[in-house]
Design an enzyme around this catalytic site. Structure first.
Site, PDB file in Angstrom:
ATOM      1  N   SER A 125      59.546 111.974  45.435  1.00 37.41           N
ATOM      2  CA  SER A 125      58.812 110.872  46.072  1.00 37.41           C
ATOM      3  C   SER A 125      58.477 109.748  45.102  1.00 37.41           C
ATOM      4  O   SER A 125      57.982 108.706  45.501  1.00 37.41           O
ATOM      5  CB  SER A 125      57.509 111.396  46.687  1.00 37.41           C
ATOM      6  OG  SER A 125      56.694 111.954  45.664  1.00 37.41           O
ATOM      7  N   ASP A 174      53.578 107.073  33.268  1.00 38.78           N
ATOM      8  CA  ASP A 174      53.338 108.204  34.167  1.00 38.78           C
ATOM      9  C   ASP A 174      52.462 109.262  33.509  1.00 38.78           C
ATOM     10  O   ASP A 174      51.473 109.720  34.078  1.00 38.78           O
ATOM     11  CB  ASP A 174      54.662 108.828  34.624  1.00 38.78           C
ATOM     12  CG  ASP A 174      55.497 107.852  35.439  1.00 38.78           C
ATOM     13  OD1 ASP A 174      54.962 106.799  35.834  1.00 38.78           O
ATOM     14  OD2 ASP A 174      56.679 108.135  35.670  1.00 38.78           O
TER      15      ASP A 174
END
Length: 387
Positions: A125, A174
């Protein structure tokens, strides 16, 4: 998912009690896309979707891993003597990479572990399931072996794992968002210096809706590395007249004055995105701080337009979500988030209009793309922690 459920599952798989239980979030990036490896600013936050883990130390050097998300793979076993990338080990390579780099940097992981994980980040995703897993393993090792390691250093090892072990040339955003997140706060991070500050995310009567295209993205196989190389080449061209190392060092005016040095139209577009997106990110953080949500929303929209036309990383799925979201009542802004090429977008939507938003955007998307998107309300969460 609560602690007891995780512990019970650990015992069911490994036949022993876990020593500790953990949660590691996923992330969204509010704005500042494809700027992290260009030395610019990013504005991410950790989210309540993530990866749960339970673990115990062993007396030998065996490493045993089990993921409830990949039940068919069963227990994957390796050892501290075999921390090499192996395709058949699937998701465990992320764990092996973290343990390898902890040991390489002198941290004493001298015994094996049993580790159970279960995540609720939709696979592929683009909400950073890999960074979530890397930071989870790092914090598990830190807790079980009482390692003296600063959280930012652990974040850097997560990026090393991604770059050198997995082979994806990503930036630090991230792992930083996942490892350093705080509830209800976003992080304004200067990826050039790693200076950062927290900014409360007060959306008033609005919520952040994550819009999942349900099109998987394969980061390592996508055009991600190509974009990175285009930007690096553009920096090389600009260095003929400018003393810079990254695009993030340039303001928009200076870039425009020297853009003539970039000889290829595509490279010019890529570099322009990196520079202007960096400016937008700082403006967006200031707008949020001033409570100017409408301006914040407009900057979010501008980010998507730039990612669509200059950086060309969106694709029909993400464009359909963003363009349809812009037309809905009660929407302040919408854009793709993450690397692009599928994955997710975000929209800032009036709480009272969320159901109509999901129905309308879902209908248009399904008619155009042929399958339905998924929607989640993003709660901004703490970074990786012991439960």
């Amino acid at each position: 998912m609560d602690k007891k459920v995780i512990n019970d599952k650990f015992t069911e798989i490994f036949g022993e009690q876990a020593e500790a239980t953990f949660f590691s979030p996923g992330r969204i990036n509010l704005i500042g896309e494809h700027t992290d490896y260009n030395g610019g600013h990013v504005f991410p936050c950790a989210i309540s979707l993530g990866t749960y883990g339970a673990a115990r130390k062993r007396e030998d050097n065996k490493l045993r891993f089990y993921s409830a998300n990949f039940e068919d793979l069963g227990i994957i076993e390796t050892s501290l003597d075999d921390l090499k990338y192996d395709k058949k080990d699937n998701w465990v390579n992320y764990a092996k990479g973290m343990i390898y780099f902890l040991k390489e940097t002198g941290h004493d992981v001298d015994k094996g572990m049993d580790i159970f994980i279960e995540g609720n980040i939709p696979n592929g995703s683009g909400l950073s399931s890999s960074a979530s897993l890397e930071m989870l393993i790092g914090v598990i090792a830190q807790e079980l072996f009482n390692l003296d390691i600063d959280r930012v250093d652990l974040v850097k090892l997560g990026m090393e794992t991604e770059n050198k072990f997995i082979g994806v040339n990503s930036g630090i955003m991230d792992q930083f968002a996942v490892g350093m997140g705080k509830q209800n706060q976003a992080i304004l991070l200067d990826t050039n210096t790693l200076e950062y500050s927290y900014a409360p995310v007060d959306m008033g009567n609005n919520v952040i809706v994550i819009m999942n295209t349900n099109k998987r993205r394969e980061l390592a196989d996508s055009k991600y590395n190509e974009r990175r190389s285009e930007c690096e080449t553009a920096v090389g061209e600009l260095q003929a007249k400018l003393d810079i190392k990254t695009l993030g060092e340039l303001d928009a005016q200076t870039f425009d004055e020297y853009a003539y040095l970039i000889e290829d139209e595509n490279r010019l577009k890529r570099a322009r995105h990196a520079v202007w997106e960096n400016q937008r990110t700082m403006q967006a953080q200031a707008a949020l701080e001033e409570g100017d949500l409408e301006k914040f929303g407009r900057l979010v929209n501008a980010s998507h337009v730039s990612l669509e036309h200059d950086y060309e990383v969106t694709g029909i799925e993400l464009d359909t979500l963003a363009h349809t979201a812009w037309k809905q009542e009660g929407v302040l802004g919408a854009r793709m988030t993450g690397a692009g090429f599928g994955g997710c977008g975000i929209a800032i939507v009036d709480k009272d209009k969320v159901e109509a938003f999901k129905e309308n955007v879902g209908k248009v998307y399904t008619e155009k793309i042929g399958y339905a998107p998924a929607f989640y309300i993003a709660e901004i969460a703490d970074g990786t922690k012991v439960l």
